[in-house]
Design a protein around this motif. Structure first.
Motif, mmCIF file in Angstrom:
data_model
loop_
_atom_site.group_PDB
_atom_site.id
_atom_site.type_symbol
_atom_site.label_atom_id
_atom_site.label_comp_id
_atom_site.label_asym_id
_atom_site.label_seq_id
_atom_site.Cartn_x
_atom_site.Cartn_y
_atom_site.Cartn_z
ATOM 1 N N VAL A 1 0.950 -1.594 -0.264
ATOM 2 C CA VAL A 1 0.121 -0.178 0.019
ATOM 3 C C VAL A 1 1.195 1.493 0.406
ATOM 4 N N ILE A 2 1.801 1.266 0.615
ATOM 5 C CA ILE A 2 3.514 2.098 0.577
ATOM 6 C C ILE A 2 3.333 2.653 -0.625
ATOM 7 N N ASP A 3 4.528 1.703 -1.301
ATOM 8 C CA ASP A 3 4.003 1.688 -2.761
ATOM 9 C C ASP A 3 3.158 2.318 -3.537
ATOM 10 N N ALA A 4 2.324 1.962 -3.365
ATOM 11 C CA ALA A 4 0.976 2.645 -4.413
ATOM 12 C C ALA A 4 0.620 4.199 -4.069
ATOM 13 N N VAL A 5 0.642 4.305 -2.842
ATOM 14 C CA VAL A 5 0.274 5.345 -2.120
ATOM 15 C C VAL A 5 0.906 6.389 -2.879
ATOM 16 N N VAL A 6 2.425 6.046 -3.393
ATOM 17 C CA VAL A 6 4.125 7.148 -3.384
ATOM 18 C C VAL A 6 3.427 7.525 -5.067
ATOM 19 N N ALA A 7 3.076 5.754 -5.714
ATOM 20 C CA ALA A 7 3.086 5.785 -6.994
ATOM 21 C C ALA A 7 2.193 6.329 -7.636
ATOM 22 N N LEU A 8 1.514 6.897 -7.001
ATOM 23 C CA LEU A 8 -0.467 7.521 -6.539
ATOM 24 C C LEU A 8 -0.110 9.148 -7.091
ATOM 25 N N GLY A 9 0.756 9.631 -6.315
ATOM 26 C CA GLY A 9 0.834 10.327 -6.282
ATOM 27 C C GLY A 9 0.542 11.577 -5.179
ATOM 28 N N MET A 10 0.156 10.515 -3.713
ATOM 29 C CA MET A 10 -0.445 11.140 -3.086
ATOM 30 C C MET A 10 0.662 11.687 -1.115
ATOM 31 N N ALA A 11 1.158 10.723 -1.967
ATOM 32 C CA ALA A 11 2.830 10.566 -0.443
ATOM 33 C C ALA A 11 3.858 11.219 -1.930
ATOM 34 N N ALA A 12 4.719 12.260 -1.079
ATOM 35 C CA ALA A 12 6.394 12.133 -1.974
ATOM 36 C C ALA A 12 7.027 10.838 -1.860
ATOM 37 N N SER A 13 7.184 10.398 -0.407
ATOM 38 C CA SER A 13 8.070 9.889 -0.236
ATOM 39 C C SER A 13 7.041 8.417 0.838
ATOM 40 N N LYS A 14 7.819 7.575 1.052
ATOM 41 C CA LYS A 14 7.364 5.977 1.436
ATOM 42 C C LYS A 14 7.215 6.908 3.614
ATOM 43 N N GLY A 15 7.651 7.128 3.467
ATOM 44 C CA GLY A 15 7.669 7.942 5.207
ATOM 45 C C GLY A 15 6.534 8.337 5.107
ATOM 46 N N GLU A 16 6.292 9.334 4.039
ATOM 47 C CA GLU A 16 5.280 9.879 4.474
ATOM 48 C C GLU A 16 4.369 9.382 4.653
ATOM 49 N N ALA A 17 4.209 8.364 3.469
ATOM 50 C CA ALA A 17 2.940 7.121 3.199
ATOM 51 C C ALA A 17 2.660 6.049 4.601
ATOM 52 N N ARG A 18 4.122 6.108 4.953
ATOM 53 C CA ARG A 18 3.798 5.632 6.219
ATOM 54 C C ARG A 18 2.757 6.173 7.322
ATOM 55 N N ARG A 19 3.582 7.299 7.677
ATOM 56 C CA ARG A 19 2.657 8.592 8.404
ATOM 57 C C ARG A 19 1.005 8.544 7.771
ATOM 58 N N LEU A 20 1.068 8.773 7.070
ATOM 59 C CA LEU A 20 -0.526 8.680 6.150
ATOM 60 C C LEU A 20 -1.596 7.684 7.296
#
Length: 413
Positions: free
Chosen positions: A348-367
């Motif tokens: 899910v983290i990779d998907a969030v970043v790939a879809l442009g919803m987060a600038a980094s994996k760290g940000e995706a993890r925080r979300l």
């Protein structure tokens, strides 16, 4: 305040574009009595401009709409030097091939906002490389450089701030304001250009050009700047967690562009409608009075109108319809997508970043930790969560969302 005579300055004033002017009464008289040719310069550092340049683009648009001639000056020459304004470090130097490719990409963007033709008010795209690269250094210093005071140049914000921060400022960059001043004089000679517009950070450079025109050509030139645009929360315009909001569809989809404007803060809706759309002031006044949940309708109109200008009517309609489908949970083919290979899993983290919803994996993890990520409308509770074939519906799709307004699709390859 004296009533303005020119339609051009009345429009700029009521829409909030004016920050500073060199001679407001003189420019008003000139714009009321005939066609004014005015320019804004854009350096070709990328193959697209972003939302941070949109105020300047709209200034040129309103100039043309009120019966005057806009000149888009591409900095094919000055891009080789680099504008120090608003920067803490030296710009990366580009090759001629890169600069020319960037100019071609930017030309496509302006085609949506301006009318380029041979009429008296038809827009012109010029390139300062046409005159700067052929200059001879000694004659240029003798004829142009002698009109610039080092003492004064050191007081300009673009220079002073870099020196105060003890950031490097190369001699190459220090020359930028001389070249920009020379551009104004050259455009006056070639196109009869009498007005330079730009952001407030360009005020010092514009003043140098106005003064140079008076000394070298004994002609009256004018300068006008727009205010620095920040959001109600103080954030810089055009920046998101995913990066710059580009104007080219090759860099940012019409849907994501629509969503950027749909997510405008409540306190900015009226101001942004004035500055970034062609809507009539009376209609904007009505929309900015909306309160509570009704303000969302004004935001949708803002998003659709700005997207229409930048991407065209069809793309704006599609983006609006896609957003409505995403909100109701229906299929949304226009949403950003990422592929899932058969038999594979995607974090899910990779998907969030790939879809442009987060600038980094760290940000995706925080979300995810904050409960802000949903897969098929169910909260994702673990940072190690994955998407597999079991999560896809009968159409081979899974819907991923961040917050209430950002959505994307994971599709079977």
């Amino acid at each position: 305040m004296t009533e303005l005579k020119s339609h051009f300055l009345r429009v700029l004033t009521e829409r909030g574009y004016i920050h500073q002017q060199t001679d407001a009464a003189g420019l008003d008289q000139r714009a009321a009595s005939g066609i004014v040719s005015a320019y804004i310069g854009f350096d070709a550092t990328a193959d697209s401009l972003h939302v941070g340049s949109l105020v300047q683009i709209m200034l040129l648009r309103h100039l043309q709409q009120t019966g005057h001639r806009p000149i888009v000056l591409m900095g094919g020459g000055t891009t080789k030097v680099g504008d120090p304004s608003g920067r803490d470090e030296t710009r990366q130097l580009l090759t001629d091939e890169q600069i020319n490719a960037n100019i071609a990409g930017i030309r496509e963007i302006f085609g949506h906002f301006l009318r380029f033709d041979d009429s008296p008010t038809g827009a012109v795209m010029a390139n300062n490389d046409d005159w700067l690269s052929g200059l001879k250094y000694i004659p240029f210093l003798r004829d142009i450089g002698r009109h610039f005071s080092i003492n004064r140049m050191l007081t300009m914000d673009s220079v002073k701030l870099r020196l105060e921060r003890e950031q490097p400022l190369s001699f190459l960059e220090f020359n930028y304001m001389i070249l920009q001043g020379y551009d104004f004089v050259e455009l006056n000679k070639r196109y009869g250009c009498t007005l330079q517009m730009g952001g407030s950070d360009q005020w010092g450079n514009i003043l140098q050009g106005v003064e140079l025109g008076r000394r070298v050509r004994e002609t009256e030139l004018y300068g006008l700047t727009s205010p620095l645009i920040t959001t109600s929360s103080g954030a810089k315009m055009g920046k998101t967690a995913s990066g710059a909001v580009w104007l080219s569809p090759k860099r940012l989809s019409a849907y994501d562009y629509w969503q950027y404007w749909r997510n405008t803060e409540d306190g900015d809706v009226g101001r942004f409608l004035r500055m970034f759309t062609d809507l009539a002031i009376a209609e904007i006044s009505r929309l900015e009075q909306l309160q509570g949940v009704e303000i969302n309708e004004a935001k949708k109109i803002l998003a659709t109108e700005t997207t229409r200008l930048c991407h065209g009517d069809a793309a704006a309609r599609e983006a609006s319809e896609t957003a409505a489908k995403a909100f109701t949970g229906a299929a949304a083919e226009g949403l950003p997508t990422v592929s899932l290979a058969t038999g594979a899993q995607l974090s899910v983290i990779d998907a969030v970043v790939a879809l442009g919803m987060a600038a980094s994996k760290g940000e995706a993890r925080r979300l995810i930790d904050q409960g802000g990520v949903k897969l098929n409308d169910r909260p994702v509770t673990s940072a190690t969560a994955t998407v597999s074939a079991a999560d896809l519906d009968a159409r081979g799709m899974a819907r991923l969302g961040v917050g209430k307004k950002r959505h994307g699709l994971i599709k079977r390859e």
